[in-house]
Design a protein around this motif. Structure first.
Motif, PDB file in Angstrom:
ATOM      1  N   VAL A  10      -5.603  -5.423 -13.773  1.00 16.11           N
ATOM      2  CA  VAL A  10      -6.193  -5.893 -12.509  1.00 16.11           C
ATOM      3  C   VAL A  10      -5.106  -5.840 -11.438  1.00 16.11           C
ATOM      4  N   TRP A  11      -5.423  -5.203 -10.311  1.00 10.60           N
ATOM      5  CA  TRP A  11      -4.434  -5.062  -9.232  1.00 10.60           C
ATOM      6  C   TRP A  11      -4.909  -5.778  -7.977  1.00 10.60           C
ATOM      7  N   ILE A  12      -4.021  -6.583  -7.416  1.00 16.25           N
ATOM      8  CA  ILE A  12      -4.289  -7.293  -6.156  1.00 16.25           C
ATOM      9  C   ILE A  12      -3.419  -6.660  -5.077  1.00 16.25           C
ATOM     10  N   VAL A  13      -4.069  -6.181  -4.041  1.00 20.76           N
ATOM     11  CA  VAL A  13      -3.339  -5.492  -2.964  1.00 20.76           C
ATOM     12  C   VAL A  13      -2.420  -6.481  -2.240  1.00 20.76           C
ATOM     13  N   ASN A  14      -1.167  -6.086  -2.061  1.00 22.58           N
ATOM     14  CA  ASN A  14      -0.206  -6.925  -1.333  1.00 22.58           C
ATOM     15  C   ASN A  14      -0.459  -6.858   0.167  1.00 22.58           C
ATOM     16  N   ASN A  15      -0.206  -7.967   0.835  1.00 15.82           N
ATOM     17  CA  ASN A  15      -0.243  -8.013   2.297  1.00 15.82           C
ATOM     18  C   ASN A  15       1.183  -8.129   2.835  1.00 15.82           C
ATOM     19  N   TYR A  16       1.415  -7.468   3.958  1.00 15.30           N
ATOM     20  CA  TYR A  16       2.755  -7.449   4.542  1.00 15.30           C
ATOM     21  C   TYR A  16       2.709  -7.867   6.010  1.00 15.30           C
ATOM     22  N   THR A  17       3.864  -8.278   6.518  1.00 16.21           N
ATOM     23  CA  THR A  17       3.954  -8.764   7.899  1.00 16.21           C
ATOM     24  C   THR A  17       4.880  -7.886   8.728  1.00 16.21           C
ATOM     25  N   VAL A  18       4.677  -7.955  10.045  1.00 15.25           N
ATOM     26  CA  VAL A  18       5.539  -7.257  11.001  1.00 15.25           C
ATOM     27  C   VAL A  18       6.154  -8.310  11.923  1.00 15.25           C
ATOM     28  N   THR A  19       7.496  -8.319  11.991  1.00 17.79           N
ATOM     29  CA  THR A  19       8.205  -9.281  12.832  1.00 17.79           C
ATOM     30  C   THR A  19       8.986  -8.529  13.901  1.00 17.79           C
ATOM     31  N   TYR A  20       8.832  -8.957  15.146  1.00 18.76           N
ATOM     32  CA  TYR A  20       9.590  -8.371  16.269  1.00 18.76           C
ATOM     33  C   TYR A  20      10.813  -9.248  16.543  1.00 18.76           C
ATOM     34  N   ASN A  21      11.973  -8.611  16.589  1.00 19.72           N
ATOM     35  CA  ASN A  21      13.235  -9.316  16.801  1.00 19.72           C
ATOM     36  C   ASN A  21      13.849  -8.850  18.117  1.00 19.72           C
ATOM     37  N   ASP A  74       0.821 -12.060  13.960  1.00 21.09           N
ATOM     38  CA  ASP A  74       0.504 -12.917  12.813  1.00 21.09           C
ATOM     39  C   ASP A  74      -0.395 -12.224  11.792  1.00 21.09           C
ATOM     40  N   THR A  75      -0.651 -10.957  12.000  1.00 21.43           N
ATOM     41  CA  THR A  75      -1.555 -10.228  11.104  1.00 21.43           C
ATOM     42  C   THR A  75      -0.908 -10.025   9.737  1.00 21.43           C
ATOM     43  N   GLU A  76      -1.728 -10.130   8.698  1.00 24.66           N
ATOM     44  CA  GLU A  76      -1.297  -9.748   7.349  1.00 24.66           C
ATOM     45  C   GLU A  76      -1.904  -8.388   7.049  1.00 24.66           C
ATOM     46  N   TYR A  77      -1.046  -7.388   6.914  1.00 26.80           N
ATOM     47  CA  TYR A  77      -1.479  -6.010   6.747  1.00 26.80           C
ATOM     48  C   TYR A  77      -1.517  -5.609   5.271  1.00 26.80           C
ATOM     49  N   PRO A  78      -2.666  -5.169   4.757  1.00 27.72           N
ATOM     50  CA  PRO A  78      -2.705  -4.675   3.377  1.00 27.72           C
ATOM     51  C   PRO A  78      -1.821  -3.439   3.210  1.00 27.72           C
ATOM     52  N   TYR A  79      -1.337  -3.266   2.010  1.00 26.76           N
ATOM     53  CA  TYR A  79      -0.482  -2.120   1.659  1.00 26.76           C
ATOM     54  C   TYR A  79      -1.088  -0.808   2.153  1.00 26.76           C
ATOM     55  N   ARG A  80      -0.254  -0.011   2.836  1.00 28.54           N
ATOM     56  CA  ARG A  80      -0.592   1.316   3.360  1.00 28.54           C
ATOM     57  C   ARG A  80      -1.582   1.289   4.521  1.00 28.54           C
ATOM     58  N   SER A  81      -1.839   0.102   5.088  1.00 28.30           N
ATOM     59  CA  SER A  81      -2.695   0.073   6.274  1.00 28.30           C
ATOM     60  C   SER A  81      -1.882   0.443   7.510  1.00 28.30           C
ATOM     61  N   LYS A  82      -2.582   0.698   8.614  1.00 26.93           N
ATOM     62  CA  LYS A  82      -1.936   1.204   9.816  1.00 26.93           C
ATOM     63  C   LYS A  82      -1.590   0.053  10.764  1.00 26.93           C
ATOM     64  N   PHE A 124       2.173   3.281  12.598  1.00 25.82           N
ATOM     65  CA  PHE A 124       2.837   3.681  11.347  1.00 25.82           C
ATOM     66  C   PHE A 124       2.132   2.974  10.191  1.00 25.82           C
ATOM     67  N   ASP A 125       2.289   3.535   8.987  1.00 25.20           N
ATOM     68  CA  ASP A 125       1.729   2.928   7.778  1.00 25.20           C
ATOM     69  C   ASP A 125       2.734   1.944   7.197  1.00 25.20           C
ATOM     70  N   ILE A 126       2.220   0.818   6.705  1.00 30.26           N
ATOM     71  CA  ILE A 126       3.106  -0.238   6.224  1.00 30.26           C
ATOM     72  C   ILE A 126       3.145  -0.253   4.693  1.00 30.26           C
ATOM     73  N   TYR A 127       4.369  -0.353   4.146  1.00 36.38           N
ATOM     74  CA  TYR A 127       4.567  -0.366   2.697  1.00 36.38           C
ATOM     75  C   TYR A 127       5.352  -1.593   2.239  1.00 36.38           C
ATOM     76  N   GLU A 128       5.804  -2.392   3.204  1.00 32.71           N
ATOM     77  CA  GLU A 128       6.608  -3.574   2.903  1.00 32.71           C
ATOM     78  C   GLU A 128       6.678  -4.430   4.156  1.00 32.71           C
ATOM     79  N   ASP A 129       7.258  -5.633   4.041  1.00 32.05           N
ATOM     80  CA  ASP A 129       7.480  -6.444   5.239  1.00 32.05           C
ATOM     81  C   ASP A 129       8.434  -5.693   6.164  1.00 32.05           C
ATOM     82  N   ILE A 130       8.090  -5.690   7.464  1.00 30.59           N
ATOM     83  CA  ILE A 130       8.839  -4.896   8.438  1.00 30.59           C
ATOM     84  C   ILE A 130       9.420  -5.808   9.523  1.00 30.59           C
TER      85      ILE A 130
END
Length: 228
Positions: free
Chosen positions: A130-141, A154-162, A194-200
């Motif tokens: 069973v696989w649960i898709v990871n959600n990732y965040t984008v932080t501006y510094n 504050d969006t949680e982006y599923p793996y490989r989403s745009k 861009f496509d997201i694969y990890e916290d950015i």
């Protein structure tokens, strides 16, 4: 099924065939002191034994673990032949999959099991990861900004989403804003995707301003006014 069990059943079936031949010979040979009723009793007994052997043969079941698209980790293997109604314990081993979290093993009825769980087996079983898709965040510094607007996301982006780079321009004394630097040093500007694969973390890029010096004689009538 193990080779020993298969050999035992094969031998039993051969014995059954030989006994059937003896029964038929005795029943058809008038010189034998053998009644039809006793022949039928033996016949039914042998038939019952044969049916039992077949049930024993068919009720040995297997368990297969399916990584369901895993990209790494360990998918257990189980070579055991489980008799009908026996207890199965989920084996040790955890697969991995890029951008997903492992959520256990699921059977065809949708039941989910984890390592060490048990259940009774009534047929061949395939356990799918069973696989649960990871959600990732984008932080501006702002990277040392002294003003302007640093976007918040504050969006949680599923793996490989745009992801679309947010609106907002920070400022910094003596510098010009040059966009947002992402993984690998790639620069993004507002509206890029861009496509997201990890916290950015997107860091503000600052370009140092250059300035000039001008000398003004302020109405001088002679001498030298420096130039720079």
């Amino acid at each position: 099924m193990g080779d020993k069990k298969k050999a035992s059943i094969k031998i039993s079936f051969i014995k059954f065939q030989n006994n059937m031949k003896k029964l038929l010979f005795q029943e058809l040979n008038p010189s034998c002191a053998f009644t039809r009723d006793s022949a039928m009793i033996k016949f039914l007994t042998l038939i019952s034994f044969f049916i039992f052997l077949n049930i024993a043969y068919l009720s040995a079941y297997t368990v297969t673990y399916d990584g369901n698209g895993n990209t790494g980790g360990i998918v257990p293997e189980d070579d055991t032949d489980y008799p009908y109604g026996s207890e199965l314990t989920i084996k040790e081993g955890e697969p991995t999959k890029d951008g997903h979290t492992f959520g256990g093993w699921s059977d065809h009825e949708g039941n989910t099991f984890k390592e060490g769980d048990t259940f009774f087996i009534t047929g061949d079983v395939v356990l799918n990861a069973v696989w649960i898709v990871n959600n990732y965040t984008v932080t501006y510094n702002g990277n040392g900004n002294t003003g302007g607007v640093v976007p918040e996301d504050d969006t949680e982006y599923p793996y490989r989403s745009k992801v679309t780079v947010e609106e907002g321009v920070p400022t910094k004394d003596g510098h010009t804003f040059g966009g947002w630097s992402g993984p690998g040093g790639k620069i993004y500007k507002e509206g890029d995707t861009f496509d997201i694969y990890e916290d950015i973390i997107l860091k503000a890029v600052w370009i140092v301003n250059n300035y000039t010096v001008t000398y003004n004689g302020n109405g001088n009538t002679g001498g030298v006014v420096p130039e720079d």
